[in-house]
Design a protein around this motif. Sequence first.
Motif, short mmCIF file in Angstrom:
data_model
loop_
_atom_site.label_atom_id
_atom_site.label_comp_id
_atom_site.label_asym_id
_atom_site.label_seq_id
_atom_site.Cartn_x
_atom_site.Cartn_y
_atom_site.Cartn_z
N ALA A 70 0.83 -1.20 0.00
CA ALA A 70 0.00 0.00 0.00
C ALA A 70 0.87 1.25 0.00
O ALA A 70 2.07 1.21 0.20
N GLY A 71 0.23 2.38 -0.26
CA GLY A 71 0.91 3.66 -0.22
C GLY A 71 1.61 4.02 -1.51
O GLY A 71 1.51 3.31 -2.52
N LEU A 72 2.35 5.13 -1.48
CA LEU A 72 3.04 5.59 -2.68
C LEU A 72 4.19 4.66 -3.08
O LEU A 72 4.58 4.63 -4.25
N ASN A 73 4.74 3.92 -2.12
CA ASN A 73 5.74 2.92 -2.48
C ASN A 73 5.12 1.81 -3.33
O ASN A 73 5.79 1.23 -4.19
N GLY A 74 3.85 1.53 -3.08
CA GLY A 74 3.15 0.57 -3.92
C GLY A 74 2.99 1.08 -5.34
O GLY A 74 3.12 0.32 -6.32
N VAL A 75 2.72 2.39 -5.46
CA VAL A 75 2.64 3.01 -6.79
C VAL A 75 3.99 2.90 -7.50
O VAL A 75 4.06 2.55 -8.69
N GLY A 175 5.99 9.79 1.45
CA GLY A 175 4.69 9.57 0.80
C GLY A 175 3.54 10.15 1.58
O GLY A 175 3.56 11.31 2.01
N THR A 176 2.51 9.34 1.78
CA THR A 176 1.30 9.80 2.45
C THR A 176 1.54 10.17 3.91
O THR A 176 0.76 10.91 4.49
N ASP A 177 2.64 9.67 4.50
CA ASP A 177 2.95 10.04 5.88
C ASP A 177 3.19 11.55 6.00
O ASP A 177 2.79 12.17 6.98
N ASN A 191 -9.97 13.38 10.48
CA ASN A 191 -9.56 11.98 10.42
C ASN A 191 -8.94 11.70 9.06
O ASN A 191 -9.65 11.52 8.07
N PHE A 192 -7.62 11.65 9.01
CA PHE A 192 -6.93 11.40 7.75
C PHE A 192 -6.99 9.93 7.34
O PHE A 192 -6.56 9.57 6.24
N PHE A 193 -7.53 9.10 8.20
CA PHE A 193 -7.59 7.67 7.92
C PHE A 193 -8.28 7.40 6.59
O PHE A 193 -7.85 6.54 5.81
N TRP A 194 -9.34 8.13 6.31
CA TRP A 194 -10.11 7.85 5.10
C TRP A 194 -9.35 8.23 3.84
O TRP A 194 -9.50 7.59 2.80
N VAL A 195 -8.50 9.25 3.93
CA VAL A 195 -7.67 9.60 2.77
C VAL A 195 -6.65 8.50 2.49
O VAL A 195 -6.47 8.06 1.35
N VAL A 196 -5.99 8.03 3.54
CA VAL A 196 -5.02 6.95 3.39
C VAL A 196 -5.71 5.68 2.92
O VAL A 196 -5.20 4.95 2.05
N PHE A 197 -6.88 5.42 3.48
CA PHE A 197 -7.63 4.23 3.07
C PHE A 197 -8.00 4.30 1.58
O PHE A 197 -7.89 3.30 0.86
#
Length: 346
Positions: A70-75, A175-177, A191-197
Amino acid sequence: MRQIKEERERQNDRAERARNNAGVTGKTNGAAKRRKIKRTVADYAIIAAAAVIMALDYDLFVMQNNFAPAGLNGVAAMVEHLTGGTFSLAYMSLLINIPLCIFAYFFTDKEYAVKTFVYCFIYSAIYQFLKETAILKNFRYCTNGADTIYPVLISGVLGGIAYGAAFRRNGSTGGTDIISKYVNKKNPYLNFFWVVFALNAMVAVASYFVFTQTDPVTGAVIHDYKPVCMCVLHCFISSFMANRGLQGVKSAYKFLIITKHAEEIDREIVEKLKHSATKLIGTGVYSNTERDVIICVVGKHQIVDFENIVRKYPDTFAFVETVNETIGTFRRVKRKADESFYYVDE
């Protein structure tokens, strides 16, 4: 004449005390600076170690098994796969994270931005080195489509360890962090959880179309849901391990006791558990009577012993809470040749 002499003596005494205080202050400041330097060196050493672990994780387990974390590393992993390895994950990571680190330096936290950049640079450099030299080629875990759950499990654990280590030292994996840090600073209640999700969900869905196979007979593209499942599982395991790391390794349990038998309980805590405690005075809201309140933090192996002590005394109420980590200065006090206990150094 006598008064002048006495005044000079007083002035000399004041000057001597001032020099002594200056010496003590200088020693204290020097010790504080040394501690700060040691902590800074330790921070960067741990962040560098986390970056190396993550680079090994991607080289040995992720890129060999056709799935994107997951995340930008996944991209970045999907970009390397689509380009056949010509555009490396390392280049993509730097391309994404350098602008984000510059942004974080000016708009979030300078120390956080520098540590994140150090992590991203070392991670990219080590990964590219491992990829070009292939010095660990014989250790790469390639399942060839069978038993793919094992590299996902191992990769998730290693990734979570690296995440947690970087976060605990006021850094991140980029990345998203970085985006999350900025959003949280501007709006702590969002709640930034939904953006990361949402980003992780897009990576998982995209992996269904990226990691495909070609039928050798017809040449048709074959889609497989397995990379999607691997992405979701990796995300869960790495998040779980990172959270465990952030909770700390010095976990303990806090007892809060309201009792009429404070002296007896205090004595047993010191003599049987080899601990000290903090005692307060509390007032009951309903009865308006005063009671002693004891606060004590113990290790998990002493929970049963502590409960046995509390159960001995009537008119005693207690509850226990989990302490994620203990922080502070403690002193070990020798009472006898074979006994000691700990107390908070005030």
